[in-house]
Design a protein around this motif. Structure first.
Motif, PDB file in Angstrom:
ATOM      1  N   ARG A  40      76.213  19.587  51.233  1.00 34.79           N
ATOM      2  CA  ARG A  40      77.016  19.785  49.672  1.00 34.79           C
ATOM      3  C   ARG A  40      78.353  20.878  49.916  1.00 34.79           C
ATOM      4  NH1 ARG A  40      71.565  19.278  48.241  1.00 34.79           N
ATOM      5  NH2 ARG A  40      71.588  17.420  46.924  1.00 34.79           N
ATOM      6  N   LEU A 117      76.700  14.117  39.236  1.00 29.86           N
ATOM      7  CA  LEU A 117      76.755  15.463  39.471  1.00 29.86           C
ATOM      8  C   LEU A 117      77.115  15.670  41.169  1.00 29.86           C
ATOM      9  CD1 LEU A 117      76.567  18.379  39.272  1.00 29.86           C
ATOM     10  CD2 LEU A 117      74.116  18.284  39.431  1.00 29.86           C
ATOM     11  N   LEU A 121      80.583  17.411  42.540  1.00 29.26           N
ATOM     12  CA  LEU A 121      80.407  18.724  43.189  1.00 29.26           C
ATOM     13  C   LEU A 121      81.409  18.379  44.682  1.00 29.26           C
ATOM     14  CD1 LEU A 121      76.620  19.423  43.292  1.00 29.26           C
ATOM     15  CD2 LEU A 121      78.478  20.950  42.495  1.00 29.26           C
ATOM     16  N   VAL A 132      79.414  27.654  43.448  1.00 25.31           N
ATOM     17  CA  VAL A 132      78.709  26.464  42.292  1.00 25.31           C
ATOM     18  C   VAL A 132      77.438  26.013  43.159  1.00 25.31           C
ATOM     19  CG1 VAL A 132      78.931  24.253  41.196  1.00 25.31           C
ATOM     20  CG2 VAL A 132      80.839  25.788  40.879  1.00 25.31           C
ATOM     21  N   HIS A 135      74.951  28.960  43.802  1.00 23.50           N
ATOM     22  CA  HIS A 135      74.638  29.633  42.603  1.00 23.50           C
ATOM     23  C   HIS A 135      73.890  28.589  41.747  1.00 23.50           C
ATOM     24  CE1 HIS A 135      74.287  32.678  39.669  1.00 23.50           C
ATOM     25  NE2 HIS A 135      74.853  31.622  38.499  1.00 23.50           N
ATOM     26  N   TYR A 136      74.434  27.698  41.451  1.00 19.98           N
ATOM     27  CA  TYR A 136      73.998  26.692  40.499  1.00 19.98           C
ATOM     28  C   TYR A 136      72.628  25.613  40.920  1.00 19.98           C
ATOM     29  CZ  TYR A 136      77.255  28.144  37.358  1.00 19.98           C
ATOM     30  OH  TYR A 136      77.937  29.194  36.405  1.00 19.98           O
ATOM     31  N   LEU A 137      72.738  25.487  42.336  1.00 20.70           N
ATOM     32  CA  LEU A 137      71.950  24.326  43.014  1.00 20.70           C
ATOM     33  C   LEU A 137      70.962  25.185  43.743  1.00 20.70           C
ATOM     34  CD1 LEU A 137      71.181  21.739  43.595  1.00 20.70           C
ATOM     35  CD2 LEU A 137      72.583  21.583  45.511  1.00 20.70           C
ATOM     36  N   TYR A 138      71.390  26.349  44.620  1.00 16.46           N
ATOM     37  CA  TYR A 138      70.474  27.027  45.444  1.00 16.46           C
ATOM     38  C   TYR A 138      69.807  28.386  44.878  1.00 16.46           C
ATOM     39  CZ  TYR A 138      71.121  23.719  49.036  1.00 16.46           C
ATOM     40  OH  TYR A 138      71.105  22.190  49.657  1.00 16.46           O
ATOM     41  N   GLY A 139      70.372  28.692  43.733  1.00 20.53           N
ATOM     42  CA  GLY A 139      70.059  29.773  42.968  1.00 20.53           C
ATOM     43  C   GLY A 139      70.292  31.168  43.534  1.00 20.53           C
ATOM     44  N   TYR A 140      71.394  31.322  44.295  1.00 19.29           N
ATOM     45  CA  TYR A 140      71.539  32.538  44.781  1.00 19.29           C
ATOM     46  C   TYR A 140      72.244  33.320  43.843  1.00 19.29           C
ATOM     47  CZ  TYR A 140      70.876  30.902  49.709  1.00 19.29           C
ATOM     48  OH  TYR A 140      70.334  30.810  50.995  1.00 19.29           O
ATOM     49  N   PRO A 141      71.906  34.702  43.698  1.00 15.44           N
ATOM     50  CA  PRO A 141      72.480  35.549  42.778  1.00 15.44           C
ATOM     51  C   PRO A 141      74.008  35.859  43.187  1.00 15.44           C
ATOM     52  CG  PRO A 141      70.747  36.833  43.863  1.00 15.44           C
ATOM     53  CD  PRO A 141      70.907  35.282  44.490  1.00 15.44           C
ATOM     54  N   ILE A 164      82.489  25.590  37.450  1.00 15.11           N
ATOM     55  CA  ILE A 164      81.658  24.731  36.284  1.00 15.11           C
ATOM     56  C   ILE A 164      82.421  24.067  35.184  1.00 15.11           C
ATOM     57  CG2 ILE A 164      80.719  26.374  34.505  1.00 15.11           C
ATOM     58  CD1 ILE A 164      78.558  24.322  36.557  1.00 15.11           C
ATOM     59  N   LEU A 167      83.837  21.297  36.830  1.00 14.02           N
ATOM     60  CA  LEU A 167      82.742  20.308  37.043  1.00 14.02           C
ATOM     61  C   LEU A 167      82.371  19.521  35.953  1.00 14.02           C
ATOM     62  CD1 LEU A 167      80.814  19.717  39.765  1.00 14.02           C
ATOM     63  CD2 LEU A 167      79.303  21.304  38.631  1.00 14.02           C
TER      64      LEU A 167
END
Lengths: 176, 199
Positions: A40, A117, A121, A132, A135-141, A164, A167
């Motif tokens: 990714r 998607l 990406l 992106v 944060h949005y796929l792997y959830g890292y803050p 986003i 996107l």
């Protein structure tokens, strides 16, 4: 927590013996995640993602004695991978600023109109895509993304927001 | 890890959630990474006479190997660089009529037997690699002007083959010595040894 304990055991075991079997255990545990992130992040060919994962493991083994366990082992590996990626970009004579530059990105034109998607990406400029994906796929803050990428938390937030939006335009989705 | 994705629409959230975080790495990457690490002397090379431990991390590696199995025999892929150039042989593992089938109860013990054999053979420098076979197959049948290809797994009449091991040996005698130690024989299986023709 259980996973982190298992990681610690595996890392300690590898540090103590540095043998192939202990490495293979670490490799098999984390490589599917790293390969997903690499694919990714590079949004390029499978070959370049492979090179990225291989370089990540080489550096991880070189530096494993410096891993202090302050972050999850997987996060530590991800940081190495992202560093390797930035070096790839620099090697391609593209500066970090250029990678983050929206206006300089190649214009998007999809004859089919809409992208899924994964494809969308892949079309994002590097700087947007990294944030992106993380944060949005792997959830890292955002504060962790800032540490991983060497950027400010605010920059991560703004890149995510712009990313986003880009996107959405790529996917031609209705927004809420 | 907190997921702060409130700025996504439900549909977008669903699409992100549908993407797999993990992807299968390409086959062969693991061995390429190991080779790269060995070239840089970042791993300890296998030392003759040292028994690999199958506890701790190695046990997890074995568990990962076990988890990847569907049926039959699987072994961790390992390459051992030989000091001397040797011929390569393949040990084909067939069921044969006397073979005691794998069952849920004997699977783990049986699998451990094969893996211990892999460890011993790796230690002695004979082992190259091993693969399991999937449930598909092509059978080339001779006859007529040219051979025909049948899209099927081999039947009992063909002699079911469960898997194979690649080993190094100086000659057939040494290969047969190694093959005779396979636990597969103790379970009534048959082993076919063929020398690999170097291209």
């Amino acid at each position: 927590m259980e996973n982190e304990d298992a990681d610690r055991d595996l890392v300690d075991s590898f540090r103590a013996r540095r043998d192939e079997l202990a490495f293979r255990a670490l490799y098999r545990r984390h490589t599917p995640y790293l390969f997903g992130l690499a694919k990714r992040t590079v949004a390029g060919t499978s070959a370049s993602a492979e090179e990225l994962v291989q370089e990540t493991w080489i550096r991880a083994v070189e530096r494993v004695d410096r891993f202090e366990g302050r972050s999850r082992f997987r996060t530590w590996l991800s940081g190495i991978l992202l560093n390797c990626r930035r070096e790839q970009i620099r090697a391609q004579t593209r500066s970090r600023e250029e990678a983050l530059e929206v206006d300089g990105a190649a214009p998007y034109a999809d004859p089919e109109g809409r992208l899924d998607l994964e494809s969308a990406l892949a079309r994002l400029p590097d700087g947007y895509r990294e944030v992106v994906v993380l944060h949005y796929l792997y959830g890292y803050p955002h504060h962790e993304i800032g540490s991983l990428l060497g950027i400010r938390t605010g920059t991560s937030k703004s890149q995510a927001s712009r990313g986003i939006q880009r996107l959405r335009s790529l996917m031609k989705h209705e927004t809420k | 890890m907190a997921k702060q994705r409130d700025d996504l629409t439900p549909r977008e959230r669903m699409e992100f959630d549908a993407l797999p975080r993990e992807l299968d790495p390409p086959p062969g990457l693991e061995d390429r990474v190991i080779s790269a690490l060995n070239r840089r002397n970042l791993l300890d090379r296998p030392v003759a006479g040292r028994r690999p431990s199958f506890s701790g991390a190695a046990g997890l590696a074995l568990a990962a190997c076990l988890a990847s199995l569907i049926v039959g025999i699987g072994v961790g892929r390992t390459t051992v660089e030989s000091e001397l150039p040797r011929a390569s042989f393949i040990l084909f593992l067939h069921e044969g009529p006397e073979f005691e089938p794998f069952t849920e109860t004997n699977f783990s013990d049986r699998f451990s037997d094969y893996n211990r054999w892999v460890a011993r053979t790796r230690e002695s420098g004979h082992f190259i690699t091993g693969e399991q076979l999937d449930q598909t197959g092509r059978v080339v049948v001779p006859g007529g002007a040219e051979p025909s290809v049948e899209d099927r797994v081999p039947s009992v009449a063909d002699g079911d083959m469960l898997g194979m091991f690649f080993i190094r040996a100086q000659d057939y005698d040494e290969a047969m010595t190694v093959a005779m130690t396979l636990p597969h024989l103790a379970y009534g299986g048959r082993v076919v040894v063929r020398r690999v023709d170097p291209i």
